[in-house]
Design a protein around this motif. Structure first.
Motif, PDB file in Angstrom:
ATOM      1  N   SER A 135       0.727  -1.150  -0.250  1.00  0.00           N
ATOM      2  CA  SER A 135      -0.055   0.012  -0.077  1.00  0.00           C
ATOM      3  C   SER A 135       0.979   1.069   0.044  1.00  0.00           C
ATOM      4  CB  SER A 135      -1.060   0.074   1.126  1.00  0.00           C
ATOM      5  OG  SER A 135      -1.893   1.066   1.179  1.00  0.00           O
ATOM      6  N   LEU A 136       2.079   1.481   1.051  1.00  0.00           N
ATOM      7  CA  LEU A 136       2.745   2.303   0.679  1.00  0.00           C
ATOM      8  C   LEU A 136       3.543   2.563  -0.721  1.00  0.00           C
ATOM      9  CD1 LEU A 136       4.622   2.005   4.209  1.00  0.00           C
ATOM     10  CD2 LEU A 136       3.037   3.756   3.625  1.00  0.00           C
ATOM     11  N   LEU A 137       3.930   1.480  -1.190  1.00  0.00           N
ATOM     12  CA  LEU A 137       4.627   1.542  -2.456  1.00  0.00           C
ATOM     13  C   LEU A 137       3.635   2.230  -3.521  1.00  0.00           C
ATOM     14  CD1 LEU A 137       6.615  -1.656  -2.644  1.00  0.00           C
ATOM     15  CD2 LEU A 137       7.464   0.825  -2.478  1.00  0.00           C
ATOM     16  N   ILE A 138       2.613   2.062  -3.384  1.00  0.00           N
ATOM     17  CA  ILE A 138       1.678   2.732  -4.708  1.00  0.00           C
ATOM     18  C   ILE A 138       1.008   3.991  -4.142  1.00  0.00           C
ATOM     19  CG2 ILE A 138       0.731   0.352  -5.459  1.00  0.00           C
ATOM     20  CD1 ILE A 138      -2.022   0.659  -4.100  1.00  0.00           C
ATOM     21  N   TRP A 139       1.199   4.565  -2.961  1.00  0.00           N
ATOM     22  CA  TRP A 139       0.802   5.749  -2.508  1.00  0.00           C
ATOM     23  C   TRP A 139       1.511   6.734  -3.211  1.00  0.00           C
ATOM     24  CZ3 TRP A 139       3.576   9.059   1.475  1.00  0.00           C
ATOM     25  CH2 TRP A 139       2.639  10.197   1.893  1.00  0.00           C
ATOM     26  N   ARG A 140       0.881   7.844  -4.129  1.00  0.00           N
ATOM     27  CA  ARG A 140       1.407   8.783  -4.669  1.00  0.00           C
ATOM     28  C   ARG A 140       1.506   9.932  -3.754  1.00  0.00           C
ATOM     29  NH1 ARG A 140       3.375   5.599  -7.035  1.00  0.00           N
ATOM     30  NH2 ARG A 140       2.594   4.397  -8.765  1.00  0.00           N
ATOM     31  N   VAL A 141       2.810  10.316  -3.563  1.00  0.00           N
ATOM     32  CA  VAL A 141       2.929  11.394  -2.415  1.00  0.00           C
ATOM     33  C   VAL A 141       2.937  12.597  -3.044  1.00  0.00           C
ATOM     34  CG1 VAL A 141       4.826  12.042  -0.928  1.00  0.00           C
ATOM     35  CG2 VAL A 141       4.813   9.864  -1.609  1.00  0.00           C
ATOM     36  N   PRO A 142       2.025  13.557  -2.088  1.00  0.00           N
ATOM     37  CA  PRO A 142       2.067  14.970  -2.659  1.00  0.00           C
ATOM     38  C   PRO A 142       3.254  15.592  -3.240  1.00  0.00           C
ATOM     39  CG  PRO A 142       0.801  14.520  -0.738  1.00  0.00           C
ATOM     40  CD  PRO A 142       1.688  13.426  -0.813  1.00  0.00           C
ATOM     41  N   PRO A 143       3.354  16.353  -4.311  1.00  0.00           N
ATOM     42  CA  PRO A 143       4.597  16.855  -4.780  1.00  0.00           C
ATOM     43  C   PRO A 143       5.351  17.602  -3.853  1.00  0.00           C
ATOM     44  CG  PRO A 143       2.910  17.273  -6.408  1.00  0.00           C
ATOM     45  CD  PRO A 143       2.253  16.673  -4.999  1.00  0.00           C
ATOM     46  N   SER A 144       6.541  17.888  -3.826  1.00  0.00           N
ATOM     47  CA  SER A 144       7.587  18.692  -3.171  1.00  0.00           C
ATOM     48  C   SER A 144       7.594  18.099  -1.549  1.00  0.00           C
ATOM     49  CB  SER A 144       6.956  19.881  -3.068  1.00  0.00           C
ATOM     50  OG  SER A 144       5.968  20.242  -2.216  1.00  0.00           O
ATOM     51  N   THR A 145       7.227  16.722  -1.631  1.00  0.00           N
ATOM     52  CA  THR A 145       7.559  15.889  -0.148  1.00  0.00           C
ATOM     53  C   THR A 145       8.760  15.217  -0.693  1.00  0.00           C
ATOM     54  OG1 THR A 145       5.405  16.152   0.229  1.00  0.00           O
ATOM     55  CG2 THR A 145       6.813  14.278   1.316  1.00  0.00           C
ATOM     56  N   ASN A 146      10.013  15.601   0.035  1.00  0.00           N
ATOM     57  CA  ASN A 146      11.032  14.571  -0.141  1.00  0.00           C
ATOM     58  C   ASN A 146      11.627  14.735   1.365  1.00  0.00           C
ATOM     59  OD1 ASN A 146      11.450  14.440  -2.870  1.00  0.00           O
ATOM     60  ND2 ASN A 146      11.727  16.411  -2.983  1.00  0.00           N
ATOM     61  N   SER A 147      11.795  13.543   1.949  1.00  0.00           N
ATOM     62  CA  SER A 147      12.310  13.087   3.346  1.00  0.00           C
ATOM     63  C   SER A 147      12.441  11.686   3.548  1.00  0.00           C
ATOM     64  CB  SER A 147      11.131  13.881   4.156  1.00  0.00           C
ATOM     65  OG  SER A 147       9.990  13.268   4.167  1.00  0.00           O
ATOM     66  N   LYS A 148      13.098  11.466   4.708  1.00  0.00           N
ATOM     67  CA  LYS A 148      13.112  10.151   5.069  1.00  0.00           C
ATOM     68  C   LYS A 148      11.924  10.111   6.521  1.00  0.00           C
ATOM     69  CE  LYS A 148      16.069   7.096   8.006  1.00  0.00           C
ATOM     70  NZ  LYS A 148      17.244   6.686   8.624  1.00  0.00           N
ATOM     71  N   VAL A 149      11.384   8.893   6.376  1.00  0.00           N
ATOM     72  CA  VAL A 149      10.097   9.147   7.218  1.00  0.00           C
ATOM     73  C   VAL A 149      10.169   7.539   7.971  1.00  0.00           C
ATOM     74  CG1 VAL A 149       7.449   8.652   7.233  1.00  0.00           C
ATOM     75  CG2 VAL A 149       8.658  10.084   5.491  1.00  0.00           C
ATOM     76  N   ILE A 150       9.524   7.984   9.496  1.00  0.00           N
ATOM     77  CA  ILE A 150       9.655   7.062  10.249  1.00  0.00           C
ATOM     78  C   ILE A 150       8.089   6.781  10.727  1.00  0.00           C
ATOM     79  CG2 ILE A 150       9.940   5.963  12.643  1.00  0.00           C
ATOM     80  CD1 ILE A 150      12.660   7.403  12.342  1.00  0.00           C
ATOM     81  N   LEU A 151       7.334   5.826  10.163  1.00  0.00           N
ATOM     82  CA  LEU A 151       5.890   5.629  10.297  1.00  0.00           C
ATOM     83  C   LEU A 151       5.563   4.711  11.428  1.00  0.00           C
ATOM     84  CD1 LEU A 151       3.062   6.264   9.186  1.00  0.00           C
ATOM     85  CD2 LEU A 151       3.469   4.430   7.506  1.00  0.00           C
ATOM     86  N   THR A 152       4.800   5.103  12.279  1.00  0.00           N
ATOM     87  CA  THR A 152       4.321   4.138  12.963  1.00  0.00           C
ATOM     88  C   THR A 152       2.824   4.104  13.338  1.00  0.00           C
ATOM     89  OG1 THR A 152       6.200   5.024  14.927  1.00  0.00           O
ATOM     90  CG2 THR A 152       4.128   3.981  16.070  1.00  0.00           C
ATOM     91  N   LEU A 153       2.214   2.621  13.022  1.00  0.00           N
ATOM     92  CA  LEU A 153       1.039   2.468  12.957  1.00  0.00           C
ATOM     93  C   LEU A 153       0.601   1.623  13.897  1.00  0.00           C
ATOM     94  CD1 LEU A 153       0.887   1.244   9.318  1.00  0.00           C
ATOM     95  CD2 LEU A 153       0.454   3.421  10.074  1.00  0.00           C
ATOM     96  N   HIS A 154      -0.576   2.194  14.702  1.00  0.00           N
ATOM     97  CA  HIS A 154      -1.095   1.376  15.803  1.00  0.00           C
ATOM     98  C   HIS A 154      -2.365   0.699  15.227  1.00  0.00           C
ATOM     99  CE1 HIS A 154       1.363   3.743  18.726  1.00  0.00           C
ATOM    100  NE2 HIS A 154       1.069   4.762  17.770  1.00  0.00           N
ATOM    101  N   LEU A 155      -2.354  -0.439  15.218  1.00  0.00           N
ATOM    102  CA  LEU A 155      -3.473  -1.307  14.579  1.00  0.00           C
ATOM    103  C   LEU A 155      -4.506  -2.184  15.612  1.00  0.00           C
ATOM    104  CD1 LEU A 155      -1.472  -2.860  11.504  1.00  0.00           C
ATOM    105  CD2 LEU A 155      -2.823  -0.965  11.440  1.00  0.00           C
ATOM    106  N   ARG A 156      -5.599  -1.976  15.410  1.00  0.00           N
ATOM    107  CA  ARG A 156      -6.510  -2.913  16.179  1.00  0.00           C
ATOM    108  C   ARG A 156      -7.499  -3.428  15.092  1.00  0.00           C
ATOM    109  NH1 ARG A 156      -7.052   1.899  19.283  1.00  0.00           N
ATOM    110  NH2 ARG A 156      -4.959   2.033  20.338  1.00  0.00           N
ATOM    111  N   VAL A 157      -7.443  -4.418  14.516  1.00  0.00           N
ATOM    112  CA  VAL A 157      -8.238  -4.806  13.322  1.00  0.00           C
ATOM    113  C   VAL A 157      -9.018  -5.916  13.855  1.00  0.00           C
ATOM    114  CG1 VAL A 157      -8.491  -5.679  11.029  1.00  0.00           C
ATOM    115  CG2 VAL A 157      -6.435  -4.102  11.611  1.00  0.00           C
TER     116      VAL A 157
END
Length: 83
Positions: free
Chosen positions: A61-83
């Motif tokens: 899902s992250l690989l197909i996300w089209r990031v808004p233009p002018s976003t260039n960065s290293k990201v640390i993403l923390t997801l809290h899941l309750r499915v």
């Protein structure tokens, strides 16, 4: 990432269909460059949810996300899941 990019990512990830019965935290590190996500790595030490199917679905899902233009960065993403 700015607030607009974070909101866009949140909406995108909410559309990811995950099987019920999973809960925990997943931490990914990746880079964003030229409207693309690259180099996704799972932080196995910090993540408490390590189910391979769930991790792979979120990575795809992250690989197909089209990031808004002018976003260039290293990201640390923390997801809290309750499915």
């Amino acid at each position: 990432m700015n607030e607009a990019a974070i909101a866009d990512l949140t909406q995108h990830l909410e559309k990811t269909n995950l099987l019920p019965g999973f809960g925990g935290e997943i931490v990914f590190e990746f880079t964003v460059n030229k409207s693309r996500v690259a180099g996704i790595m799972l932080d196995e030490e910090t993540s408490t949810l390590k189910d391979a199917v769930v991790v792979e679905k979120i990575k795809r899902s992250l690989l197909i996300w089209r990031v808004p233009p002018s976003t260039n960065s290293k990201v640390i993403l923390t997801l809290h899941l309750r499915v």
